[in-house]
Scaffold this motif. Structure first.
Motif, PDB file in Angstrom:
ATOM      1  N   GLU A  47      61.729  18.010  -9.501  1.00  9.94           N
ATOM      2  CA  GLU A  47      62.036  19.295  -8.861  1.00  9.94           C
ATOM      3  C   GLU A  47      61.780  19.215  -7.347  1.00  9.94           C
ATOM      4  OE1 GLU A  47      63.133  21.770 -10.965  1.00  9.94           O
ATOM      5  OE2 GLU A  47      62.906  20.258 -12.521  1.00  9.94           O
ATOM      6  N   GLY A  48      62.707  19.754  -6.573  1.00  7.32           N
ATOM      7  CA  GLY A  48      62.496  19.940  -5.139  1.00  7.32           C
ATOM      8  C   GLY A  48      62.413  18.676  -4.295  1.00  7.32           C
ATOM      9  N   GLY A  99      64.874  17.027  -3.062  1.00  4.26           N
ATOM     10  CA  GLY A  99      65.899  17.020  -2.022  1.00  4.26           C
ATOM     11  C   GLY A  99      67.272  16.564  -2.483  1.00  4.26           C
ATOM     12  N   LYS A 100      67.544  16.647  -3.770  1.00  2.00           N
ATOM     13  CA  LYS A 100      68.857  16.193  -4.271  1.00  2.00           C
ATOM     14  C   LYS A 100      69.984  17.035  -3.659  1.00  2.00           C
ATOM     15  CE  LYS A 100      67.608  16.857  -8.440  1.00  2.00           C
ATOM     16  NZ  LYS A 100      66.273  17.332  -8.014  1.00  2.00           N
ATOM     17  N   THR A 101      69.884  18.343  -3.825  1.00  2.02           N
ATOM     18  CA  THR A 101      70.946  19.223  -3.325  1.00  2.02           C
ATOM     19  C   THR A 101      71.115  19.063  -1.811  1.00  2.02           C
ATOM     20  OG1 THR A 101      70.259  20.747  -5.048  1.00  2.02           O
ATOM     21  CG2 THR A 101      71.795  21.613  -3.421  1.00  2.02           C
ATOM     22  N   THR A 102      69.977  18.963  -1.118  1.00  2.00           N
ATOM     23  CA  THR A 102      70.004  18.817   0.344  1.00  2.00           C
ATOM     24  C   THR A 102      70.787  17.560   0.749  1.00  2.00           C
ATOM     25  OG1 THR A 102      67.807  19.816   0.399  1.00  2.00           O
ATOM     26  CG2 THR A 102      68.486  18.638   2.382  1.00  2.00           C
ATOM     27  N   ARG A 147      74.342  25.369 -19.039  1.00  2.00           N
ATOM     28  CA  ARG A 147      73.319  25.262 -17.986  1.00  2.00           C
ATOM     29  C   ARG A 147      72.561  26.584 -17.842  1.00  2.00           C
ATOM     30  NH1 ARG A 147      72.547  22.433 -12.929  1.00  2.00           N
ATOM     31  NH2 ARG A 147      71.361  23.748 -11.530  1.00  2.00           N
ATOM     32  N   ARG A 163      72.244  14.538 -10.915  1.00  3.11           N
ATOM     33  CA  ARG A 163      71.588  14.307 -12.208  1.00  3.11           C
ATOM     34  C   ARG A 163      72.577  13.822 -13.278  1.00  3.11           C
ATOM     35  NH1 ARG A 163      66.402  16.192 -12.351  1.00  3.11           N
ATOM     36  NH2 ARG A 163      65.855  18.027 -11.159  1.00  3.11           N
ATOM     37  N   THR A 166      67.701  12.960 -18.573  1.00  7.37           N
ATOM     38  CA  THR A 166      67.378  13.234 -19.979  1.00  7.37           C
ATOM     39  C   THR A 166      66.202  12.360 -20.432  1.00  7.37           C
ATOM     40  OG1 THR A 166      69.746  13.585 -20.253  1.00  7.37           O
ATOM     41  CG2 THR A 166      68.402  13.564 -22.258  1.00  7.37           C
ATOM     42  N   TYR A 218      63.174  14.096 -18.474  1.00 15.68           N
ATOM     43  CA  TYR A 218      62.739  15.452 -18.861  1.00 15.68           C
ATOM     44  C   TYR A 218      62.548  15.586 -20.380  1.00 15.68           C
ATOM     45  CZ  TYR A 218      63.306  17.375 -14.183  1.00 15.68           C
ATOM     46  OH  TYR A 218      63.155  17.650 -12.835  1.00 15.68           O
ATOM     47  N   GLN A 219      63.551  15.153 -21.146  1.00 17.62           N
ATOM     48  CA  GLN A 219      63.426  15.322 -22.602  1.00 17.62           C
ATOM     49  C   GLN A 219      62.572  14.184 -23.192  1.00 17.62           C
ATOM     50  OE1 GLN A 219      66.407  16.295 -20.920  1.00 17.62           O
ATOM     51  NE2 GLN A 219      65.424  18.281 -21.212  1.00 17.62           N
ATOM     52  N   ARG A 232      58.085  22.766  -2.470  1.00 18.09           N
ATOM     53  CA  ARG A 232      59.406  23.048  -1.888  1.00 18.09           C
ATOM     54  C   ARG A 232      60.207  23.961  -2.812  1.00 18.09           C
ATOM     55  NH1 ARG A 232      61.322  16.970  -0.504  1.00 18.09           N
ATOM     56  NH2 ARG A 232      59.895  16.445   1.173  1.00 18.09           N
ATOM     57  N   ARG A 242      61.636  29.093  -3.255  1.00 19.76           N
ATOM     58  CA  ARG A 242      62.738  29.946  -3.726  1.00 19.76           C
ATOM     59  C   ARG A 242      62.158  31.105  -4.537  1.00 19.76           C
ATOM     60  NH1 ARG A 242      65.713  24.899  -4.707  1.00 19.76           N
ATOM     61  NH2 ARG A 242      64.512  24.818  -6.605  1.00 19.76           N
ATOM     62  N   GLU A 268      61.332  24.755 -14.075  1.00 17.66           N
ATOM     63  CA  GLU A 268      60.397  24.844 -12.937  1.00 17.66           C
ATOM     64  C   GLU A 268      59.117  25.600 -13.305  1.00 17.66           C
ATOM     65  OE1 GLU A 268      63.837  24.804  -9.431  1.00 17.66           O
ATOM     66  OE2 GLU A 268      63.133  26.708 -10.272  1.00 17.66           O
ATOM     67  N   GLN A 303      59.120  11.687   2.907  1.00 14.48           N
ATOM     68  CA  GLN A 303      59.259  11.379   4.328  1.00 14.48           C
ATOM     69  C   GLN A 303      60.141  12.454   4.979  1.00 14.48           C
ATOM     70  OE1 GLN A 303      60.553   7.159   4.920  1.00 14.48           O
ATOM     71  NE2 GLN A 303      61.546   7.437   2.960  1.00 14.48           N
TER      72      GLN A 303
HETATM   73  N1  T5A Z   1      67.632  18.708 -16.781  1.00 14.77           N
HETATM   74  C1  T5A Z   1      68.799  18.229 -16.268  1.00 14.77           C
HETATM   75  C2  T5A Z   1      67.071  18.181 -17.929  1.00 14.77           C
HETATM   76  O1  T5A Z   1      66.025  18.632 -18.381  1.00 14.77           O
HETATM   77  N2  T5A Z   1      67.718  17.141 -18.548  1.00 14.77           N
HETATM   78  C3  T5A Z   1      68.904  16.625 -18.075  1.00 14.77           C
HETATM   79  O2  T5A Z   1      69.461  15.686 -18.698  1.00 14.77           O
HETATM   80  C4  T5A Z   1      69.458  17.202 -16.894  1.00 14.77           C
HETATM   81  C5  T5A Z   1      70.760  16.656 -16.365  1.00 14.77           C
HETATM   82  C6  T5A Z   1      68.518  21.316 -13.475  1.00 14.77           C
HETATM   83  C7  T5A Z   1      67.364  21.333 -14.422  1.00 14.77           C
HETATM   84  O3  T5A Z   1      67.833  20.763 -15.616  1.00 14.77           O
HETATM   85  C8  T5A Z   1      66.918  19.813 -16.088  1.00 14.77           C
HETATM   86  C9  T5A Z   1      66.146  19.348 -14.886  1.00 14.77           C
HETATM   87  C10 T5A Z   1      66.204  20.494 -13.924  1.00 14.77           C
HETATM   88  O4  T5A Z   1      65.012  21.229 -14.023  1.00 14.77           O
HETATM   89  P1  T5A Z   1      68.718  21.317 -10.916  1.00 14.77           P
HETATM   90  O5  T5A Z   1      69.104  22.519 -10.175  1.00 14.77           O
HETATM   91  O6  T5A Z   1      69.680  20.227 -11.000  1.00 14.77           O
HETATM   92  O7  T5A Z   1      68.186  21.849 -12.305  1.00 14.77           O
HETATM   93  O8  T5A Z   1      67.449  20.594 -10.385  1.00 14.77           O
HETATM   94  P2  T5A Z   1      66.283  21.083  -9.518  1.00 14.77           P
HETATM   95  O9  T5A Z   1      65.336  19.942  -9.432  1.00 14.77           O
HETATM   96  O10 T5A Z   1      65.745  22.386 -10.058  1.00 14.77           O
HETATM   97  O11 T5A Z   1      66.934  21.323  -8.134  1.00 14.77           O
HETATM   98  P3  T5A Z   1      66.149  21.767  -6.916  1.00 14.77           P
HETATM   99  O12 T5A Z   1      67.115  22.511  -6.071  1.00 14.77           O
HETATM  100  O13 T5A Z   1      64.836  22.395  -7.244  1.00 14.77           O
HETATM  101  O14 T5A Z   1      65.703  20.433  -6.253  1.00 14.77           O
HETATM  102  P4  T5A Z   1      66.448  19.513  -5.267  1.00 14.77           P
HETATM  103  O15 T5A Z   1      67.907  19.751  -5.312  1.00 14.77           O
HETATM  104  O16 T5A Z   1      65.954  18.152  -5.492  1.00 14.77           O
HETATM  105  O17 T5A Z   1      65.848  20.008  -3.877  1.00 14.77           O
HETATM  106  P5  T5A Z   1      66.571  20.736  -2.663  1.00 14.77           P
HETATM  107  O18 T5A Z   1      67.532  19.818  -2.039  1.00 14.77           O
HETATM  108  O19 T5A Z   1      67.028  22.084  -3.100  1.00 14.77           O
HETATM  109  O20 T5A Z   1      65.342  20.857  -1.679  1.00 14.77           O
HETATM  110  C11 T5A Z   1      64.289  21.761  -1.900  1.00 14.77           C
HETATM  111  C12 T5A Z   1      63.717  22.203  -0.525  1.00 14.77           C
HETATM  112  O21 T5A Z   1      63.105  21.095   0.116  1.00 14.77           O
HETATM  113  C13 T5A Z   1      63.640  20.910   1.418  1.00 14.77           C
HETATM  114  C14 T5A Z   1      64.992  21.561   1.391  1.00 14.77           C
HETATM  115  O22 T5A Z   1      65.377  21.991   2.674  1.00 14.77           O
HETATM  116  C15 T5A Z   1      64.767  22.726   0.441  1.00 14.77           C
HETATM  117  O23 T5A Z   1      64.214  23.816   1.124  1.00 14.77           O
HETATM  118  N3  T5A Z   1      63.675  19.452   1.674  1.00 14.77           N
HETATM  119  C16 T5A Z   1      62.840  18.812   2.520  1.00 14.77           C
HETATM  120  N4  T5A Z   1      61.850  19.267   3.305  1.00 14.77           N
HETATM  121  C17 T5A Z   1      61.183  18.332   4.027  1.00 14.77           C
HETATM  122  N5  T5A Z   1      61.462  17.002   4.009  1.00 14.77           N
HETATM  123  C18 T5A Z   1      62.435  16.502   3.232  1.00 14.77           C
HETATM  124  N6  T5A Z   1      62.683  15.177   3.193  1.00 14.77           N
HETATM  125  C19 T5A Z   1      63.184  17.446   2.421  1.00 14.77           C
HETATM  126  N7  T5A Z   1      64.203  17.299   1.528  1.00 14.77           N
HETATM  127  C20 T5A Z   1      64.470  18.538   1.080  1.00 14.77           C
END
Ligand code: T5A
Length: 206
Positions: free
Chosen positions: A13-14, A16-19, A51, A97, A102, A105-106, A146, A150, A157, A189
Protein backbone atom coordinates in the motif's frame (compact mmCIF):
# COMPACT_ATOMS: atom_id res chain seq x y z
CA UNK A 1 2.28 -8.74 -36.04
CA UNK A 2 4.91 -8.94 -33.26
CA UNK A 3 3.29 -9.64 -29.91
CA UNK A 4 3.66 -6.85 -27.34
CA UNK A 5 5.33 -7.18 -23.94
CA UNK A 6 3.54 -7.45 -20.63
CA UNK A 7 4.88 -5.29 -17.78
CA UNK A 8 3.48 -5.26 -14.25
CA UNK A 9 4.01 -2.85 -11.36
CA UNK A 10 3.76 -4.23 -7.85
CA UNK A 11 4.18 -3.28 -4.21
CA UNK A 12 2.37 -2.80 -0.93
CA UNK A 13 0.00 0.00 0.00
CA UNK A 14 1.11 3.55 -0.78
CA UNK A 15 4.52 2.68 -2.26
CA UNK A 16 3.87 4.87 -5.31
CA UNK A 17 2.48 2.59 -8.02
CA UNK A 18 -0.21 4.98 -9.23
CA UNK A 19 2.19 7.93 -8.99
CA UNK A 20 4.74 6.19 -11.22
CA UNK A 21 2.50 4.55 -13.82
CA UNK A 22 2.31 7.60 -16.09
CA UNK A 23 6.08 8.02 -15.81
CA UNK A 24 6.73 4.41 -16.86
CA UNK A 25 4.26 4.79 -19.72
CA UNK A 26 6.12 7.87 -20.98
CA UNK A 27 9.47 6.00 -20.72
CA UNK A 28 8.04 3.17 -22.82
CA UNK A 29 6.60 5.57 -25.39
CA UNK A 30 10.06 6.99 -26.01
CA UNK A 31 10.77 3.64 -27.66
CA UNK A 32 7.77 4.15 -29.98
CA UNK A 33 5.60 1.43 -28.55
CA UNK A 34 1.85 1.80 -28.01
CA UNK A 35 1.03 1.29 -24.34
CA UNK A 36 -2.21 -0.10 -22.92
CA UNK A 37 -2.45 1.06 -19.31
CA UNK A 38 -4.63 -1.03 -17.03
CA UNK A 39 -4.99 -2.29 -13.47
CA UNK A 40 -6.01 -5.19 -11.25
CA UNK A 41 -8.37 -6.01 -9.85
CA UNK A 42 -10.23 -4.28 -12.67
CA UNK A 43 -9.73 -3.32 -16.28
CA UNK A 44 -13.12 -4.46 -17.64
CA UNK A 45 -16.68 -3.58 -16.67
CA UNK A 46 -17.23 -6.80 -14.73
CA UNK A 47 -13.74 -6.81 -13.22
CA UNK A 48 -14.23 -3.23 -12.00
CA UNK A 49 -17.49 -4.31 -10.33
CA UNK A 50 -15.61 -7.13 -8.63
CA UNK A 51 -12.95 -4.60 -7.56
CA UNK A 52 -15.63 -2.46 -5.90
CA UNK A 53 -16.93 -5.49 -4.01
CA UNK A 54 -13.40 -6.49 -2.97
CA UNK A 55 -12.43 -3.02 -1.71
CA UNK A 56 -15.74 -2.28 0.04
CA UNK A 57 -15.30 -2.81 3.76
CA UNK A 58 -19.01 -2.61 4.67
CA UNK A 59 -21.50 -5.45 4.56
CA UNK A 60 -21.02 -9.21 4.50
CA UNK A 61 -17.54 -10.41 5.45
CA UNK A 62 -15.74 -11.93 2.44
CA UNK A 63 -14.07 -15.28 3.14
CA UNK A 64 -10.43 -15.77 2.12
CA UNK A 65 -11.46 -18.30 -0.52
CA UNK A 66 -14.20 -16.05 -1.94
CA UNK A 67 -11.67 -13.20 -2.11
CA UNK A 68 -9.19 -15.38 -4.01
CA UNK A 69 -11.83 -16.58 -6.46
CA UNK A 70 -13.17 -13.05 -7.06
CA UNK A 71 -9.65 -11.87 -7.85
CA UNK A 72 -9.11 -14.67 -10.34
CA UNK A 73 -12.60 -14.17 -11.82
CA UNK A 74 -11.72 -10.51 -12.43
CA UNK A 75 -8.33 -11.59 -13.85
CA UNK A 76 -9.94 -14.05 -16.27
CA UNK A 77 -12.14 -11.27 -17.68
CA UNK A 78 -9.23 -8.86 -17.82
CA UNK A 79 -6.98 -11.29 -19.69
CA UNK A 80 -9.67 -12.30 -22.18
CA UNK A 81 -11.01 -8.83 -22.97
CA UNK A 82 -8.06 -6.48 -22.46
CA UNK A 83 -4.61 -8.01 -21.94
CA UNK A 84 -4.53 -10.75 -24.59
CA UNK A 85 -6.17 -8.65 -27.36
CA UNK A 86 -3.77 -5.76 -26.67
CA UNK A 87 -0.68 -8.00 -26.70
CA UNK A 88 -1.90 -9.76 -29.84
CA UNK A 89 -2.13 -6.48 -31.74
CA UNK A 90 1.40 -5.53 -30.70
CA UNK A 91 0.61 -3.15 -27.84
CA UNK A 92 2.67 -3.21 -24.69
CA UNK A 93 0.51 -3.75 -21.62
CA UNK A 94 1.41 -1.90 -18.43
CA UNK A 95 -0.63 -3.24 -15.53
CA UNK A 96 -0.93 -1.85 -11.99
CA UNK A 97 -0.70 -5.15 -10.02
CA UNK A 98 -1.14 -8.72 -11.29
CA UNK A 99 -0.64 -12.24 -9.90
CA UNK A 100 2.40 -11.40 -7.77
CA UNK A 101 -0.11 -9.36 -5.73
CA UNK A 102 -2.18 -12.51 -5.25
CA UNK A 103 0.84 -14.42 -3.93
CA UNK A 104 1.58 -11.46 -1.62
CA UNK A 105 -1.92 -10.56 -0.37
CA UNK A 106 -3.84 -13.84 -0.52
CA UNK A 107 -0.80 -16.10 -0.09
CA UNK A 108 1.20 -14.05 2.43
CA UNK A 109 -1.50 -11.85 3.95
CA UNK A 110 -4.35 -14.40 4.11
CA UNK A 111 -2.22 -17.52 4.44
CA UNK A 112 -3.74 -19.33 1.46
CA UNK A 113 -1.36 -22.04 0.32
CA UNK A 114 0.75 -21.45 -2.75
CA UNK A 115 -0.47 -24.59 -4.53
CA UNK A 116 -4.06 -23.30 -4.63
CA UNK A 117 -2.90 -20.00 -6.12
CA UNK A 118 -0.65 -21.80 -8.64
CA UNK A 119 -3.57 -24.01 -9.68
CA UNK A 120 -5.79 -20.99 -10.37
CA UNK A 121 -2.92 -19.17 -12.06
CA UNK A 122 -2.49 -22.07 -14.50
CA UNK A 123 -6.23 -22.33 -15.09
CA UNK A 124 -6.80 -18.62 -15.74
CA UNK A 125 -3.52 -17.50 -17.30
CA UNK A 126 -2.37 -20.61 -19.16
CA UNK A 127 1.03 -19.49 -20.49
CA UNK A 128 0.59 -15.77 -19.80
CA UNK A 129 3.25 -14.36 -17.44
CA UNK A 130 4.63 -10.84 -17.15
CA UNK A 131 7.82 -10.24 -19.17
CA UNK A 132 8.97 -7.68 -16.62
CA UNK A 133 7.75 -6.82 -13.13
CA UNK A 134 8.83 -3.77 -11.19
CA UNK A 135 8.43 -4.13 -7.43
CA UNK A 136 8.37 -0.92 -5.40
CA UNK A 137 9.34 -1.77 -1.84
CA UNK A 138 9.19 0.41 1.26
CA UNK A 139 8.88 -0.22 5.00
CA UNK A 140 5.18 -0.66 5.66
CA UNK A 141 4.89 2.33 8.00
CA UNK A 142 6.03 4.62 5.17
CA UNK A 143 3.58 3.22 2.61
CA UNK A 144 0.71 3.18 5.10
CA UNK A 145 1.39 6.74 6.23
CA UNK A 146 1.17 7.84 2.60
CA UNK A 147 -2.01 5.82 1.97
CA UNK A 148 -3.62 7.14 5.16
CA UNK A 149 -3.41 10.73 3.90
CA UNK A 150 -6.42 9.80 1.77
CA UNK A 151 -9.85 10.25 3.31
CA UNK A 152 -11.21 6.68 3.25
CA UNK A 153 -9.28 3.48 3.77
CA UNK A 154 -10.54 0.48 1.77
CA UNK A 155 -11.00 -3.10 3.03
CA UNK A 156 -7.34 -4.05 2.45
CA UNK A 157 -5.93 -0.79 3.78
CA UNK A 158 -7.90 -1.35 7.00
CA UNK A 159 -6.01 -4.57 7.80
CA UNK A 160 -3.65 -4.98 10.78
CA UNK A 161 0.10 -4.26 10.61
CA UNK A 162 1.00 -7.98 10.63
CA UNK A 163 -1.00 -8.45 7.41
CA UNK A 164 1.08 -5.79 5.60
CA UNK A 165 4.32 -7.21 6.97
CA UNK A 166 3.39 -10.65 5.58
CA UNK A 167 2.43 -9.04 2.24
CA UNK A 168 5.80 -7.28 2.08
CA UNK A 169 7.77 -10.43 2.97
CA UNK A 170 5.86 -12.41 0.32
CA UNK A 171 6.65 -9.81 -2.33
CA UNK A 172 10.34 -9.98 -1.36
CA UNK A 173 10.17 -13.77 -1.54
CA UNK A 174 8.68 -13.55 -5.06
CA UNK A 175 11.48 -11.16 -6.08
CA UNK A 176 14.11 -13.59 -4.75
CA UNK A 177 12.43 -16.49 -6.62
CA UNK A 178 12.32 -14.67 -9.97
CA UNK A 179 15.29 -12.26 -10.07
CA UNK A 180 15.35 -12.22 -13.88
CA UNK A 181 11.76 -10.99 -14.13
CA UNK A 182 11.22 -8.96 -10.94
CA UNK A 183 13.28 -5.80 -10.50
CA UNK A 184 13.21 -4.25 -7.05
CA UNK A 185 13.29 -0.51 -6.34
CA UNK A 186 13.49 1.05 -2.90
CA UNK A 187 10.40 3.25 -2.81
CA UNK A 188 11.28 5.17 0.34
CA UNK A 189 13.69 7.36 -1.63
CA UNK A 190 12.71 10.74 -3.10
CA UNK A 191 10.50 10.38 -6.17
CA UNK A 192 13.19 11.64 -8.58
CA UNK A 193 15.55 8.85 -7.50
CA UNK A 194 12.78 6.24 -7.83
CA UNK A 195 12.09 7.51 -11.34
CA UNK A 196 15.78 7.47 -12.30
CA UNK A 197 15.85 3.78 -11.41
CA UNK A 198 12.61 3.14 -13.27
CA UNK A 199 14.04 4.75 -16.41
CA UNK A 200 17.21 2.61 -16.13
CA UNK A 201 15.19 -0.60 -15.78
CA UNK A 202 13.13 0.26 -18.85
CA UNK A 203 16.24 1.15 -20.84
CA UNK A 204 17.92 -2.15 -19.89
CA UNK A 205 14.78 -4.06 -20.76
CA UNK A 206 14.78 -2.62 -24.27
N1 T5A B 1 -5.18 -7.00 -4.32
C1 T5A B 1 -4.93 -6.76 -5.63
C2 T5A B 1 -5.12 -8.27 -3.78
O1 T5A B 1 -5.35 -8.46 -2.59
N2 T5A B 1 -4.78 -9.31 -4.61
C3 T5A B 1 -4.53 -9.13 -5.95
O2 T5A B 1 -4.25 -10.12 -6.67
C4 T5A B 1 -4.61 -7.80 -6.47
C5 T5A B 1 -4.34 -7.58 -7.94
C6 T5A B 1 -6.00 -2.81 -4.85
C7 T5A B 1 -6.09 -3.65 -3.62
O3 T5A B 1 -6.35 -4.95 -4.06
C8 T5A B 1 -5.51 -5.86 -3.41
C9 T5A B 1 -4.29 -5.08 -3.00
C10 T5A B 1 -4.78 -3.67 -2.85
O4 T5A B 1 -5.03 -3.42 -1.49
P1 T5A B 1 -4.83 -0.59 -5.41
O5 T5A B 1 -5.58 0.67 -5.52
O6 T5A B 1 -4.30 -1.18 -6.63
O7 T5A B 1 -5.76 -1.54 -4.55
O8 T5A B 1 -3.57 -0.52 -4.50
P2 T5A B 1 -3.17 0.44 -3.38
O9 T5A B 1 -1.89 -0.08 -2.84
O10 T5A B 1 -4.31 0.61 -2.41
O11 T5A B 1 -2.91 1.77 -4.12
P3 T5A B 1 -2.43 3.03 -3.43
O12 T5A B 1 -2.94 4.16 -4.24
O13 T5A B 1 -2.66 3.03 -1.95
O14 T5A B 1 -0.88 2.92 -3.50
P4 T5A B 1 0.10 3.33 -4.62
O15 T5A B 1 -0.60 3.45 -5.92
O16 T5A B 1 1.26 2.44 -4.52
O17 T5A B 1 0.56 4.77 -4.10
P5 T5A B 1 0.32 6.20 -4.74
O18 T5A B 1 1.05 6.31 -6.01
O19 T5A B 1 -1.14 6.51 -4.71
O20 T5A B 1 1.10 7.08 -3.69
C11 T5A B 1 0.60 7.32 -2.39
C12 T5A B 1 1.09 8.71 -1.92
O21 T5A B 1 2.50 8.69 -1.76
C13 T5A B 1 3.10 9.74 -2.51
C14 T5A B 1 2.12 10.08 -3.59
O22 T5A B 1 2.26 11.41 -4.01
C15 T5A B 1 0.79 9.84 -2.90
O23 T5A B 1 0.41 10.96 -2.15
N3 T5A B 1 4.40 9.23 -3.02
C16 T5A B 1 5.60 9.62 -2.54
N4 T5A B 1 5.94 10.50 -1.58
C17 T5A B 1 7.26 10.64 -1.34
N5 T5A B 1 8.24 9.97 -1.99
C18 T5A B 1 7.95 9.07 -2.95
N6 T5A B 1 8.93 8.38 -3.57
C19 T5A B 1 6.55 8.86 -3.26
N7 T5A B 1 5.90 8.04 -4.13
C20 T5A B 1 4.60 8.28 -3.95
Amino acid sequence: MIRGKFITLEGGEGVGKTTNLAFIKSCLEQYKVTVTLTREPGGTELAEKLRQLLLNKDGEAISEQAELLMIFAARAQHIKHVIEPALAKGNWVLCDRFTDATYAYQGGGRNINRCSIEWLENLVQKKLKPDLTILLDAPIEIGLARAKKRANLDRFESEKTIFFEQVRQSYLFQAAQYPERIKLIKADQPLTLVQNELAEIIETFF
